[in-house]
Design a protein around this motif. Structure first.
Motif, PDB file in Angstrom:
ATOM      1  N   UNK A  25       0.827  -1.214   0.000  1.00 56.02           N
ATOM      2  CA  UNK A  25       0.000   0.000   0.000  1.00 56.02           C
ATOM      3  C   UNK A  25       0.859   1.261   0.000  1.00 56.02           C
ATOM      4  N   UNK A  26       2.080   1.138   0.504  1.00 57.56           N
ATOM      5  CA  UNK A  26       2.939   2.321   0.604  1.00 57.56           C
ATOM      6  C   UNK A  26       3.637   2.644  -0.716  1.00 57.56           C
ATOM      7  N   UNK A  27       3.505   1.768  -1.684  1.00 53.01           N
ATOM      8  CA  UNK A  27       3.984   2.067  -3.035  1.00 53.01           C
ATOM      9  C   UNK A  27       2.816   2.742  -3.731  1.00 53.01           C
ATOM     10  N   UNK A  28       2.873   4.047  -3.830  1.00 44.98           N
ATOM     11  CA  UNK A  28       1.731   4.741  -4.417  1.00 44.98           C
ATOM     12  C   UNK A  28       2.142   5.898  -5.300  1.00 44.98           C
ATOM     13  N   UNK A  29       1.237   6.192  -6.214  1.00 48.30           N
ATOM     14  CA  UNK A  29       1.379   7.343  -7.101  1.00 48.30           C
ATOM     15  C   UNK A  29       0.229   8.269  -6.741  1.00 48.30           C
ATOM     16  N   UNK A  30       0.538   9.413  -6.157  1.00 51.50           N
ATOM     17  CA  UNK A  30      -0.538  10.309  -5.738  1.00 51.50           C
ATOM     18  C   UNK A  30      -1.332  10.852  -6.926  1.00 51.50           C
ATOM     19  N   UNK A  31      -2.623  10.840  -6.788  1.00 47.47           N
ATOM     20  CA  UNK A  31      -3.539  11.481  -7.725  1.00 47.47           C
ATOM     21  C   UNK A  31      -4.385  12.440  -6.901  1.00 47.47           C
ATOM     22  N   UNK A  32      -5.121  13.336  -7.527  1.00 45.01           N
ATOM     23  CA  UNK A  32      -5.867  14.336  -6.757  1.00 45.01           C
ATOM     24  C   UNK A  32      -6.791  13.758  -5.671  1.00 45.01           C
ATOM     25  N   UNK A  33      -7.428  12.634  -5.912  1.00 47.10           N
ATOM     26  CA  UNK A  33      -8.405  12.123  -4.950  1.00 47.10           C
ATOM     27  C   UNK A  33      -8.027  10.752  -4.406  1.00 47.10           C
ATOM     28  N   UNK A  34      -7.784   9.799  -5.269  1.00 48.78           N
ATOM     29  CA  UNK A  34      -7.476   8.423  -4.886  1.00 48.78           C
ATOM     30  C   UNK A  34      -6.126   8.065  -5.510  1.00 48.78           C
ATOM     31  N   UNK A  35      -5.138   7.660  -4.678  1.00 47.14           N
ATOM     32  CA  UNK A  35      -3.839   7.316  -5.273  1.00 47.14           C
ATOM     33  C   UNK A  35      -3.877   5.950  -5.951  1.00 47.14           C
ATOM     34  N   UNK A  36      -2.979   5.771  -6.905  1.00 43.94           N
ATOM     35  CA  UNK A  36      -2.733   4.436  -7.452  1.00 43.94           C
ATOM     36  C   UNK A  36      -1.750   3.794  -6.482  1.00 43.94           C
ATOM     37  N   UNK A  37      -2.111   2.638  -5.928  1.00 42.55           N
ATOM     38  CA  UNK A  37      -1.229   2.012  -4.940  1.00 42.55           C
ATOM     39  C   UNK A  37      -1.057   0.527  -5.212  1.00 42.55           C
ATOM     40  N   UNK A  38      -0.152  -0.058  -4.467  1.00 43.04           N
ATOM     41  CA  UNK A  38       0.101  -1.486  -4.565  1.00 43.04           C
ATOM     42  C   UNK A  38      -0.900  -2.337  -3.807  1.00 43.04           C
ATOM     43  N   UNK A  39      -1.858  -1.709  -3.135  1.00 44.43           N
ATOM     44  CA  UNK A  39      -2.851  -2.465  -2.364  1.00 44.43           C
ATOM     45  C   UNK A  39      -3.590  -3.476  -3.226  1.00 44.43           C
ATOM     46  N   UNK A  40      -4.066  -3.047  -4.383  1.00 46.17           N
ATOM     47  CA  UNK A  40      -4.859  -3.943  -5.223  1.00 46.17           C
ATOM     48  C   UNK A  40      -4.011  -5.089  -5.770  1.00 46.17           C
ATOM     49  N   UNK A  41      -2.735  -4.834  -6.017  1.00 44.05           N
ATOM     50  CA  UNK A  41      -1.836  -5.911  -6.412  1.00 44.05           C
ATOM     51  C   UNK A  41      -1.754  -6.946  -5.286  1.00 44.05           C
ATOM     52  N   UNK A  42      -1.622  -6.474  -4.060  1.00 44.53           N
ATOM     53  CA  UNK A  42      -1.545  -7.369  -2.901  1.00 44.53           C
ATOM     54  C   UNK A  42      -2.834  -8.163  -2.718  1.00 44.53           C
ATOM     55  N   UNK A  43      -3.971  -7.536  -2.953  1.00 44.42           N
ATOM     56  CA  UNK A  43      -5.250  -8.243  -2.833  1.00 44.42           C
ATOM     57  C   UNK A  43      -5.307  -9.385  -3.842  1.00 44.42           C
ATOM     58  N   UNK A  44      -4.916  -9.123  -5.073  1.00 39.58           N
ATOM     59  CA  UNK A  44      -4.920 -10.157  -6.107  1.00 39.58           C
ATOM     60  C   UNK A  44      -3.957 -11.286  -5.801  1.00 39.58           C
ATOM     61  N   UNK A  45      -2.762 -10.946  -5.352  1.00 40.24           N
ATOM     62  CA  UNK A  45      -1.782 -11.975  -4.980  1.00 40.24           C
ATOM     63  C   UNK A  45      -2.323 -12.818  -3.830  1.00 40.24           C
ATOM     64  N   UNK A  46      -2.881 -12.151  -2.831  1.00 40.04           N
ATOM     65  CA  UNK A  46      -3.429 -12.841  -1.661  1.00 40.04           C
ATOM     66  C   UNK A  46      -4.511 -13.829  -2.057  1.00 40.04           C
ATOM     67  N   UNK A  47      -5.480 -13.387  -2.837  1.00 41.45           N
ATOM     68  CA  UNK A  47      -6.592 -14.255  -3.245  1.00 41.45           C
ATOM     69  C   UNK A  47      -6.111 -15.398  -4.128  1.00 41.45           C
ATOM     70  N   UNK A  48      -5.147 -15.115  -5.002  1.00 43.70           N
ATOM     71  CA  UNK A  48      -4.634 -16.141  -5.908  1.00 43.70           C
ATOM     72  C   UNK A  48      -3.869 -17.216  -5.138  1.00 43.70           C
ATOM     73  N   UNK A  49      -3.202 -16.831  -4.088  1.00 45.27           N
ATOM     74  CA  UNK A  49      -2.444 -17.798  -3.294  1.00 45.27           C
ATOM     75  C   UNK A  49      -3.334 -18.510  -2.276  1.00 45.27           C
ATOM     76  N   UNK A  50      -4.119 -17.757  -1.529  1.00 45.21           N
ATOM     77  CA  UNK A  50      -4.849 -18.333  -0.396  1.00 45.21           C
ATOM     78  C   UNK A  50      -6.247 -18.840  -0.726  1.00 45.21           C
ATOM     79  N   UNK A  51      -6.863 -18.322  -1.776  1.00 49.54           N
ATOM     80  CA  UNK A  51      -8.232 -18.711  -2.077  1.00 49.54           C
ATOM     81  C   UNK A  51      -9.238 -17.785  -1.406  1.00 49.54           C
ATOM     82  N   UNK A  52     -10.500 -18.165  -1.454  1.00 51.40           N
ATOM     83  CA  UNK A  52     -11.594 -17.274  -1.070  1.00 51.40           C
ATOM     84  C   UNK A  52     -11.644 -16.921   0.418  1.00 51.40           C
TER      85      UNK A  52
END
Length: 189
Positions: A25-52
């Motif tokens: 999450x701390x890897x981010x690109x600031x935008x005016x309202x919502x930053x682009x961050x690594x959070x969503x990458x982590x969510x995808x990795x987590x779900x792909x590894x651990x399942x539902x």
């Protein structure tokens, strides 16, 4: 494996992947309202590894840790105000995203093509949750909410879906081989 060891493994996996999400999450690109961050990458990795279920539990842990004030959300933010603010819908969406992404893989197979489909579906879910909360919190029109909450994230979201699928499947195979996570039983067609 006895029940106590299964519970311990579940807790440790959830904590580990909540921590991974906090770090990315701390890897981010600031935008005016919502930053682009690594959070969503982590969510995808987590779900792909651990399942539902484990994936969703890890995201619940992440949201709770952030809600109590730990600076685990993007840009080292934390607190309930983040969850009820303009970007909070994305965090709530992470829980549903992790569950659905993992569920798709459990119902099909943990293969790269299925992971890519599951992670793209997950990206849409996250963006939908985020955009809905953004619209209502800021009293935006739907068009303005999509302009701020969806369009800036589509291209990078697809890149993150590809990365999450590739990394997740590769790491999952190694963890299953090492007996650190349990292989999910697939339905036979």
């Amino acid at each position: 494996m006895d029940q106590q060891n299964k519970k311990l493994r579940l807790i440790l996996n959830s904590a580990l992947f909540a921590a991974l999400t906090a770090i990315l999450a701390q890897i981010d690109i600031p935008l005016p309202l919502i930053p682009i961050s690594g959070q969503t990458l982590a969510v995808g990795i987590t779900a792909t590894i651990l399942g539902s279920k484990q994936g969703a539990l890890a995201m619940i842990c992440y949201a709770v840790i952030g809600a109590v004030g730990a600076p685990v959300f993007a840009s080292f933010s934390g607190g309930v105000h983040v969850l009820v603010g303009p970007s909070g819908g994305y965090v709530f969406g992470f829980i549903v995203t992790a569950y659905v992404t993992g569920w798709i893989l459990e119902k099909t197979s943990f293969r790269l093509a299925n992971a890519l489909i599951a992670n793209i579906v997950g990206m849409v879910i996250t963006l939908a949750f985020g955009t809905v909360q953004l619209k209502f919190i800021l009293d935006y029109t739907w068009n303005a909410a999509f302009l701020a909450g969806v369009y800036p994230f589509i291209a990078v979201g697809i890149i993150k879906a590809v990365l999450a699928s590739w990394i997740g499947i590769a790491v999952r195979k190694r963890l299953v081989q090492a007996n650190l996570i349990l292989e999910t039983k697939q339905k036979v067609a």
